[in-house]
Design an enzyme around this catalytic site. Structure first.
Site, PDB file in Angstrom:
ATOM      1  N   HIS A  50      -3.772  37.941 -11.347  1.00 25.91           N
ATOM      2  CA  HIS A  50      -4.810  38.512 -11.184  1.00 25.91           C
ATOM      3  C   HIS A  50      -4.704  38.655  -9.581  1.00 25.91           C
ATOM      4  O   HIS A  50      -4.760  36.809  -9.114  1.00 25.91           O
ATOM      5  CB  HIS A  50      -6.302  37.840 -11.907  1.00 25.91           C
ATOM      6  CG  HIS A  50      -7.521  38.933 -11.044  1.00 25.91           C
ATOM      7  ND1 HIS A  50      -8.596  38.392 -10.827  1.00 25.91           N
ATOM      8  CD2 HIS A  50      -8.356  39.973 -12.063  1.00 25.91           C
ATOM      9  CE1 HIS A  50      -8.936  39.526 -10.440  1.00 25.91           C
ATOM     10  NE2 HIS A  50      -9.302  40.434 -11.932  1.00 25.91           N
ATOM     11  N   ASP A  89      -5.560  30.743 -15.569  1.00 29.38           N
ATOM     12  CA  ASP A  89      -6.550  30.922 -15.558  1.00 29.38           C
ATOM     13  C   ASP A  89      -6.936  31.775 -17.220  1.00 29.38           C
ATOM     14  O   ASP A  89      -6.142  32.779 -17.050  1.00 29.38           O
ATOM     15  CB  ASP A  89      -5.806  32.245 -14.454  1.00 29.38           C
ATOM     16  CG  ASP A  89      -6.772  33.312 -14.728  1.00 29.38           C
ATOM     17  OD1 ASP A  89      -8.222  33.872 -15.389  1.00 29.38           O
ATOM     18  OD2 ASP A  89      -7.123  34.127 -13.575  1.00 29.38           O
ATOM     19  N   GLN A 114      -9.652  36.019 -19.481  1.00 28.09           N
ATOM     20  CA  GLN A 114      -9.152  36.948 -20.627  1.00 28.09           C
ATOM     21  C   GLN A 114      -8.966  36.189 -22.062  1.00 28.09           C
ATOM     22  O   GLN A 114      -8.786  36.729 -22.926  1.00 28.09           O
ATOM     23  CB  GLN A 114      -8.338  38.189 -20.470  1.00 28.09           C
ATOM     24  CG  GLN A 114      -8.056  38.973 -19.038  1.00 28.09           C
ATOM     25  CD  GLN A 114      -9.140  39.798 -19.026  1.00 28.09           C
ATOM     26  OE1 GLN A 114      -9.736  39.923 -20.173  1.00 28.09           O
ATOM     27  NE2 GLN A 114     -10.251  40.462 -17.809  1.00 28.09           N
ATOM     28  N   LYS A 132     -17.419  37.612 -19.968  1.00 27.87           N
ATOM     29  CA  LYS A 132     -16.307  38.120 -20.503  1.00 27.87           C
ATOM     30  C   LYS A 132     -16.920  38.435 -21.930  1.00 27.87           C
ATOM     31  O   LYS A 132     -15.847  38.342 -22.774  1.00 27.87           O
ATOM     32  CB  LYS A 132     -15.183  38.138 -19.811  1.00 27.87           C
ATOM     33  CG  LYS A 132     -14.024  38.596 -18.340  1.00 27.87           C
ATOM     34  CD  LYS A 132     -12.862  38.865 -18.142  1.00 27.87           C
ATOM     35  CE  LYS A 132     -13.538  38.986 -16.473  1.00 27.87           C
ATOM     36  NZ  LYS A 132     -13.296  40.242 -15.953  1.00 27.87           N
ATOM     37  N   CYS A 145      -7.259  44.494 -10.376  1.00 26.69           N
ATOM     38  CA  CYS A 145      -6.799  43.549  -9.279  1.00 26.69           C
ATOM     39  C   CYS A 145      -4.974  42.869  -9.307  1.00 26.69           C
ATOM     40  O   CYS A 145      -5.208  41.242  -9.665  1.00 26.69           O
ATOM     41  CB  CYS A 145      -8.144  42.839  -9.654  1.00 26.69           C
ATOM     42  SG  CYS A 145      -9.240  42.907  -8.786  1.00 26.69           S
TER      43      CYS A 145
END
Length: 425
Positions: free
Chosen positions: A141, A218, A221, A244, A383
């Site tokens: 990302h 990261d 998600q 999220k 992104c």
């Protein structure tokens, strides 16, 4: 896979917790809730961008504002003490949720992007030089890619990218070539927000640590969709966003190993992150407050705590199974069309999203047509512009799923895609 297959969670009961899912959209509706002959029930499939928020989270935040709204760590009156306890307890709850050893390892930021920048500037500016390299992946990302890219320009560190294979998987042999004794940081996405690829982050952590490198994962998600244990992964840093995972916007989490955070300098200066101030110098507060300058997002921390409780009540194992079922079903349904190209691994090997294109139809046009059918998806580069350039497309459409989505909503997506195919010939 049959659409009638039973869900691992009680989707009908969960949907009752999300009033927004009762919305009708389209037609000439001017205010939320107003009906019109041309409206249809909302099919919300943009969860990788932002999930919806259950009433339990909204009520927890409202209770804060109605009952004990005050600044934290600033007063000895009862409201301030109650707010402080709630804010600190939210750190404890997050630590428990992701397997951290305690609140000292949990820093609240405003999102994953800020967490990435915090590490880049509080750690990277002091640690990186022209002799070092930082290893990313081609599926990162922009929050990771741009941050380390620009830090490389400032420090002279080389920024390298692990290849993504044609099937959307990470080339681990290439990773082993790039990560060497000069690697200072490996920064990798846990679950790709474009490909749905689930990366072997624990293996990458082992590889990084074999070369005395740190690893930043990261998890934007990943944490909303599956059980995550940062100690089992052996991540040095791990970040995710509240919005999220059924939580509010404006709050994110940076996990960092306590010993590393202790050695880092603050990223922001001001109130609440200091222990002692004179006209000549200052000393810093204990972790995690050293990295939380100024008045924090107190209500959002309360909301994040409530969101984690909500997901834990469902069970993260069941959340993961539900997402996997929906992703596989969507993948199978969309592959019924010979002019639909899906990016990333097979349906049974991906996270809960599907990025795709339909023939020569631009993703933005496709999204507009789907919107006419009340189906909300994401269209663009998500992104991940360099990844889309590698795939040879300017943009893609992305449908992403969460705990309240159903097989029937995926059928509605597929029907709308078919209508778009017919419209564009």
């Amino acid at each position: 896979m049959e659409a009638q297959e039973s869900y691992p969670i009680d989707v009908a009961a969960i949907r009752e917790d999300f009033p927004i899912l009762d919305r009708l959209v389209g037609g000439d509706v001017e205010t939320p809730g107003q009906t019109d002959d041309d409206t249809e029930p909302l099919v919300y499939l943009d969860n990788a961008a932002t999930s919806q928020t259950p009433r339990q989270v909204v009520e927890a935040m409202s209770d804060y504002y109605y009952s004990y709204n005050a600044n934290v760590h600033r007063g000895i009156h009862q409201l301030s003490q109650e707010a402080s306890v709630a804010y600190e307890t939210a750190h404890d709850r997050v630590a428990e949720f992701i397997g951290a050893s305690g609140r000292e390892e949990i820093v609240f930021t405003k999102n994953t992007t800020e967490a990435m920048n915090l590490v880049a500037y509080a750690w990277g500016l002091n640690e990186l030089g022209p002799e070092d390299n930082v290893v990313l992946t081609e599926m990162e990302h922009h929050a990771s890619l741009v941050t380390w890219q620009q830090l490389g320009k400032k420090t002279g560190a080389d920024v390298r990218f692990v290849r993504v294979d044609d099937d959307g998987s990470l080339d681990m042999d290439h990773a082993a070539e790039l990560i060497d004794d000069d690697t200072a940081m490996v920064s990798v996405v846990h679950v790709s927000n474009t490909l749905g690829t689930i990366n072997p982050v624990a293996d990458l952590a082992d590889l990084a640590h074999d070369h005395d490198s740190l690893i930043f994962v990261d998890g934007a998600q990943a944490v909303p969709t599956r059980p995550v244990d940062v100690q089992a992964i052996d991540a040095d840093f791990y970040a995710f966003s509240g919005h999220k995972l059924c939580g509010p916007t404006g709050i994110g989490v940076l996990y960092g190993k306590e010993a590393i955070l202790e050695e880092m300098e603050p990223y922001l200066y001001g109130g609440d992150m200091i222990r002692k101030v004179t006209y000549d110098d200052s000393t810093w507060e204990d972790l995690p407050w050293k990295f939380e300058a100024g008045t924090p997002n107190i209500a959002e921390a309360v909301g994040l705590h409530a969101a984690i409780d909500y997901l834990d009540d469902i069970g993260m194992d069941r959340v993961e199974r539900h997402e996997s079922l929906l992703a596989e079903y969507a993948y199978d349904r969309l592959t019924e069309f010979d002019d639909v190209e899906i990016y990333g691994p097979p349906g049974d090997e991906r996270g809960g999203l599907v990025a795709f294109n339909v023939g020569s139809v631009h993703a933005h046009d496709l999204s507009s047509i789907l919107n006419d059918h009340a189906v909300a998806i994401r269209a663009g580069d998500h992104c991940t512009q360099p990844l889309h350039q590698k795939m040879g497309v300017p943009a893609s459409a992305r449908a992403s799923f969460y705990v309240y989505n159903t097989f029937e909503e995926i059928d509605a997506l597929v029907d709308a895609v078919d209508d778009a195919r017919q419209l564009f010939g």
